[in-house]
Motif scaffolding. Structure first.
Motif, PDB file in Angstrom:
ATOM      1  N   ILE A   3    -104.829 -42.464  62.944  1.00 41.03           N
ATOM      2  CA  ILE A   3    -103.431 -42.947  62.925  1.00 41.03           C
ATOM      3  C   ILE A   3    -103.147 -43.805  64.166  1.00 41.03           C
ATOM      4  O   ILE A   3    -103.422 -43.395  65.290  1.00 41.03           O
ATOM      5  CB  ILE A   3    -102.434 -41.763  62.875  1.00 41.03           C
ATOM      6  CG1 ILE A   3    -102.725 -40.910  61.625  1.00 41.03           C
ATOM      7  CG2 ILE A   3    -100.987 -42.254  62.869  1.00 41.03           C
ATOM      8  CD1 ILE A   3    -101.764 -39.753  61.427  1.00 41.03           C
ATOM      9  N   ILE A   4    -102.578 -44.982  63.924  1.00 43.28           N
ATOM     10  CA  ILE A   4    -102.153 -45.853  65.035  1.00 43.28           C
ATOM     11  C   ILE A   4    -100.645 -45.719  65.185  1.00 43.28           C
ATOM     12  O   ILE A   4     -99.903 -45.842  64.202  1.00 43.28           O
ATOM     13  CB  ILE A   4    -102.491 -47.336  64.726  1.00 43.28           C
ATOM     14  CG1 ILE A   4    -103.986 -47.516  64.472  1.00 43.28           C
ATOM     15  CG2 ILE A   4    -102.013 -48.254  65.848  1.00 43.28           C
ATOM     16  CD1 ILE A   4    -104.872 -47.143  65.631  1.00 43.28           C
ATOM     17  N   ILE A   5    -100.203 -45.493  66.406  1.00 45.95           N
ATOM     18  CA  ILE A   5     -98.760 -45.368  66.670  1.00 45.95           C
ATOM     19  C   ILE A   5     -98.344 -46.564  67.529  1.00 45.95           C
ATOM     20  O   ILE A   5     -98.777 -46.695  68.678  1.00 45.95           O
ATOM     21  CB  ILE A   5     -98.454 -44.032  67.366  1.00 45.95           C
ATOM     22  CG1 ILE A   5     -98.911 -42.888  66.441  1.00 45.95           C
ATOM     23  CG2 ILE A   5     -96.976 -43.921  67.694  1.00 45.95           C
ATOM     24  CD1 ILE A   5     -98.518 -41.510  66.894  1.00 45.95           C
ATOM     25  N   LEU A 269     -98.157 -61.837  70.998  1.00 41.11           N
ATOM     26  CA  LEU A 269     -98.736 -61.868  72.343  1.00 41.11           C
ATOM     27  C   LEU A 269     -99.071 -60.447  72.819  1.00 41.11           C
ATOM     28  O   LEU A 269    -100.173 -60.181  73.313  1.00 41.11           O
ATOM     29  CB  LEU A 269     -97.748 -62.521  73.311  1.00 41.11           C
ATOM     30  CG  LEU A 269     -98.222 -62.611  74.749  1.00 41.11           C
ATOM     31  CD1 LEU A 269     -99.006 -63.898  74.954  1.00 41.11           C
ATOM     32  CD2 LEU A 269     -97.065 -62.570  75.720  1.00 41.11           C
ATOM     33  N   VAL A 270     -98.115 -59.523  72.646  1.00 40.86           N
ATOM     34  CA  VAL A 270     -98.343 -58.143  73.095  1.00 40.86           C
ATOM     35  C   VAL A 270     -99.454 -57.505  72.255  1.00 40.86           C
ATOM     36  O   VAL A 270    -100.363 -56.854  72.782  1.00 40.86           O
ATOM     37  CB  VAL A 270     -97.034 -57.314  73.017  1.00 40.86           C
ATOM     38  CG1 VAL A 270     -97.285 -55.858  73.359  1.00 40.86           C
ATOM     39  CG2 VAL A 270     -95.985 -57.896  73.959  1.00 40.86           C
ATOM     40  N   ALA A 271     -99.409 -57.729  70.936  1.00 41.16           N
ATOM     41  CA  ALA A 271    -100.428 -57.153  70.049  1.00 41.16           C
ATOM     42  C   ALA A 271    -101.820 -57.636  70.447  1.00 41.16           C
ATOM     43  O   ALA A 271    -102.777 -56.862  70.472  1.00 41.16           O
ATOM     44  CB  ALA A 271    -100.129 -57.527  68.600  1.00 41.16           C
ATOM     45  N   GLU A 277    -104.810 -55.569  66.239  1.00 40.79           N
ATOM     46  CA  GLU A 277    -105.323 -55.898  64.906  1.00 40.79           C
ATOM     47  C   GLU A 277    -106.608 -55.119  64.611  1.00 40.79           C
ATOM     48  O   GLU A 277    -106.759 -54.527  63.536  1.00 40.79           O
ATOM     49  CB  GLU A 277    -105.558 -57.406  64.771  1.00 40.79           C
ATOM     50  CG  GLU A 277    -106.080 -57.774  63.392  1.00 40.79           C
ATOM     51  CD  GLU A 277    -105.850 -59.238  63.035  1.00 40.79           C
ATOM     52  OE1 GLU A 277    -105.280 -59.983  63.849  1.00 40.79           O
ATOM     53  OE2 GLU A 277    -106.241 -59.611  61.919  1.00 40.79           O
ATOM     54  N   GLN A 278    -107.513 -55.101  65.582  1.00 43.29           N
ATOM     55  CA  GLN A 278    -108.779 -54.379  65.399  1.00 43.29           C
ATOM     56  C   GLN A 278    -108.504 -52.893  65.135  1.00 43.29           C
ATOM     57  O   GLN A 278    -109.114 -52.279  64.248  1.00 43.29           O
ATOM     58  CB  GLN A 278    -109.637 -54.570  66.659  1.00 43.29           C
ATOM     59  CG  GLN A 278    -111.043 -54.018  66.566  1.00 43.29           C
ATOM     60  CD  GLN A 278    -111.821 -54.595  65.376  1.00 43.29           C
ATOM     61  OE1 GLN A 278    -111.660 -55.763  65.031  1.00 43.29           O
ATOM     62  NE2 GLN A 278    -112.629 -53.751  64.733  1.00 43.29           N
ATOM     63  N   ALA A 279    -107.570 -52.318  65.885  1.00 43.86           N
ATOM     64  CA  ALA A 279    -107.264 -50.885  65.728  1.00 43.86           C
ATOM     65  C   ALA A 279    -106.681 -50.620  64.336  1.00 43.86           C
ATOM     66  O   ALA A 279    -107.046 -49.635  63.677  1.00 43.86           O
ATOM     67  CB  ALA A 279    -106.289 -50.447  66.815  1.00 43.86           C
ATOM     68  N   LEU A 309     -99.367 -56.941  60.018  1.00 39.90           N
ATOM     69  CA  LEU A 309    -100.796 -56.713  60.309  1.00 39.90           C
ATOM     70  C   LEU A 309    -101.344 -55.594  59.423  1.00 39.90           C
ATOM     71  O   LEU A 309    -102.450 -55.684  58.899  1.00 39.90           O
ATOM     72  CB  LEU A 309    -100.981 -56.299  61.772  1.00 39.90           C
ATOM     73  CG  LEU A 309    -101.129 -57.372  62.822  1.00 39.90           C
ATOM     74  CD1 LEU A 309    -101.473 -56.718  64.162  1.00 39.90           C
ATOM     75  CD2 LEU A 309    -102.227 -58.364  62.465  1.00 39.90           C
ATOM     76  N   SER A 310    -100.556 -54.530  59.255  1.00 40.73           N
ATOM     77  CA  SER A 310    -101.004 -53.385  58.433  1.00 40.73           C
ATOM     78  C   SER A 310    -101.180 -53.825  56.992  1.00 40.73           C
ATOM     79  O   SER A 310    -102.182 -53.490  56.350  1.00 40.73           O
ATOM     80  CB  SER A 310     -99.988 -52.245  58.489  1.00 40.73           C
ATOM     81  OG  SER A 310     -99.679 -51.948  59.811  1.00 40.73           O
ATOM     82  N   ASN A 311    -100.234 -54.602  56.483  1.00 35.21           N
ATOM     83  CA  ASN A 311    -100.321 -55.049  55.088  1.00 35.21           C
ATOM     84  C   ASN A 311    -101.552 -55.937  54.882  1.00 35.21           C
ATOM     85  O   ASN A 311    -102.177 -55.900  53.829  1.00 35.21           O
ATOM     86  CB  ASN A 311     -99.044 -55.779  54.671  1.00 35.21           C
ATOM     87  CG  ASN A 311     -97.867 -54.811  54.607  1.00 35.21           C
ATOM     88  OD1 ASN A 311     -98.063 -53.618  54.406  1.00 35.21           O
ATOM     89  ND2 ASN A 311     -96.651 -55.315  54.796  1.00 35.21           N
TER      90      ASN A 311
END
Ligand SMILES: O=C(O)[C@H](O)CO
Length: 378
Positions: A3-5, A269-271, A277-279, A309-311
């Motif tokens: 799970i990514i939070i 920028l923060v992502a 994205e990799q996570a 990004l998740s989609n």
């Protein structure tokens, strides 16, 4: 289960790091053995400086500058590797510095942002990451540009000041006294939204009300930004008003375009600095959230960006926010589920005071429900 939070801050109550930690504790209380990774997000608004300074290992510099209401305040910005300054507009002329009863675009200015920029230039910085969002101003960056040397006059030839009420009078401008060094500087401007300067989706109509603008003021400011924008476009011989992000922070996005800046998505920028994205690619579930979600969330704010990004990797993204309002069906198109942490009638003050406990409980509920469904499918 991985799970990514990746929440934004819950403005006024929890930083993004606090919110992510609370969510993690709630997840682990239901799924003690799952793998949880924290990616505290920001999108250009409040908290972006903190997030970037942590991931880029920068140093914090304190500075005295004009606050949004014209009085002098102590603020801070960041310097990375001695030459890149990170300046967060919300930390200088942001909503947190203006109490609710004093919010009025006539009375606020972005002047301090220009002063901080000059402080960084004096300290040897040549490249800038400017973070925009969560501003208290709707001055089109007039104040910021004036701190850098812009001059402006009303239709009677009288020089005007740097406040929102001055923007309404501007009839003529001149860049001739602009600070000399500016042309050699590199500006990357991280915007929390992709709105244009004017019109239905423009700075004044969409974000004016949260700065205390009445309906009538939003229309007056929309017209004033249009006029100011045209004066600057004529000087630059370039069309800038429609560029996505020009309407960020009451038009500061536009003012930075006039300085030759490129506008980028603050969330992106923060992502990128967090390798989000990799996570997400390797995750089973993503949880995001923010203080208040509404249609603005879809205009480039951090949770909307996390959902995109998740989609992209078909990973469900769940939104758990302080409150949900507006057209929630539009939010549901991006998120697998949208939840508010409010579990009974509460005042805004109570919600903010109890944000940690409410966020923990709602995250636990959501994860518990998912566990039951997951168990039944097996
Ligand atoms: O500061 C603002 O006006 C909003 O956050 C949009 O940038």
């Amino acid at each position: 289960m991985n799970i990514i939070i990746a929440p934004d801050s819950f403005k006024g109550s929890l930083t993004s790091i606090n919110a992510a930690t609370v969510m993690k504790d709630a997840v682990l209380s239901v799924f003690p053995n799952c793998h949880v990774e924290l990616k505290p997000m920001a999108d250009g608004g409040e908290g972006t400086l903190e997030s970037l300074l942590t991931s880029l290992n920068g140093e914090k510099v304190t500075v005295r500058c004009m606050g949004p209401l014209g009085d002098y305040i102590q603020s801070s910005y960041g310097i990375v590797k001695g030459k890149t300054a990170i300046i967060e507009g919300a930390n200088i002329a942001g909503l947190p510095q203006v109490p609710l009863e004093k919010r009025n675009p006539d009375l606020t200015t972005s002047y301090g942002i220009g002063e901080v920029l000059l402080d960084a230039v004096e300290k040897g910085c040549t490249s800038f990451i400017i973070c925009l969002g969560g501003s208290a101003t709707n001055d089109g960056g007039l104040g910021m540009l004036m701190a850098l040397g812009l001059k402006a006059w009303d239709e009677n030839g009288r020089e005007v000041g740097p406040f929102g009420s001055d923007l309404l009078k501007v009839a003529k401008i001149s860049f001739t006294e602009l600070h000399q060094n500016l042309t050699s500087l590199e500006f990357k401007v991280a915007c929390d939204v992709d709105n244009p300067l004017c019109g239905e989706r423009g700075a004044s109509r969409v974000f004016g009300p949260q700065k205390g603008a009445t309906k009538e003021q939003t229309i007056r400011y929309d017209n004033a930004l249009d006029k100011f924008g045209s004066l600057i476009e004529a000087e630059m011989n370039q069309e800038l008003k429609e560029i996505p992000g020009a309407g960020a922070a009451g038009g500061l996005g536009f003012a930075f375009l006039a300085l030759g800046a490129s506008l980028i998505s603050g969330a992106e920028l923060v992502a990128n600095t967090l390798n989000l994205e990799q996570a997400i690619k390797e995750a089973d579930l993503v949880i995001t959230g923010e203080g208040q979600s509404d249609e603005q969330t879809l205009y480039g704010k951090a949770p909307g960006f996390v959902a995109d990004l998740s989609n992209k990797y078909h990973v469900p993204a769940v939104l758990i926010s302080g409150s949900l309002s507006g057209n929630i069906d539009r939010l549901r198109k991006k998120f697998a589920g949208c939840f508010s942490i409010i579990n009974k009638p509460l005042t805004l003050e109570e919600c903010m005071d109890r944000a940690e406990e409410l966020l923990y409980e709602q995250t636990k509920q959501v994860i518990h429900f998912m566990k039951v469904i997951h168990g039944k499918r097996k």
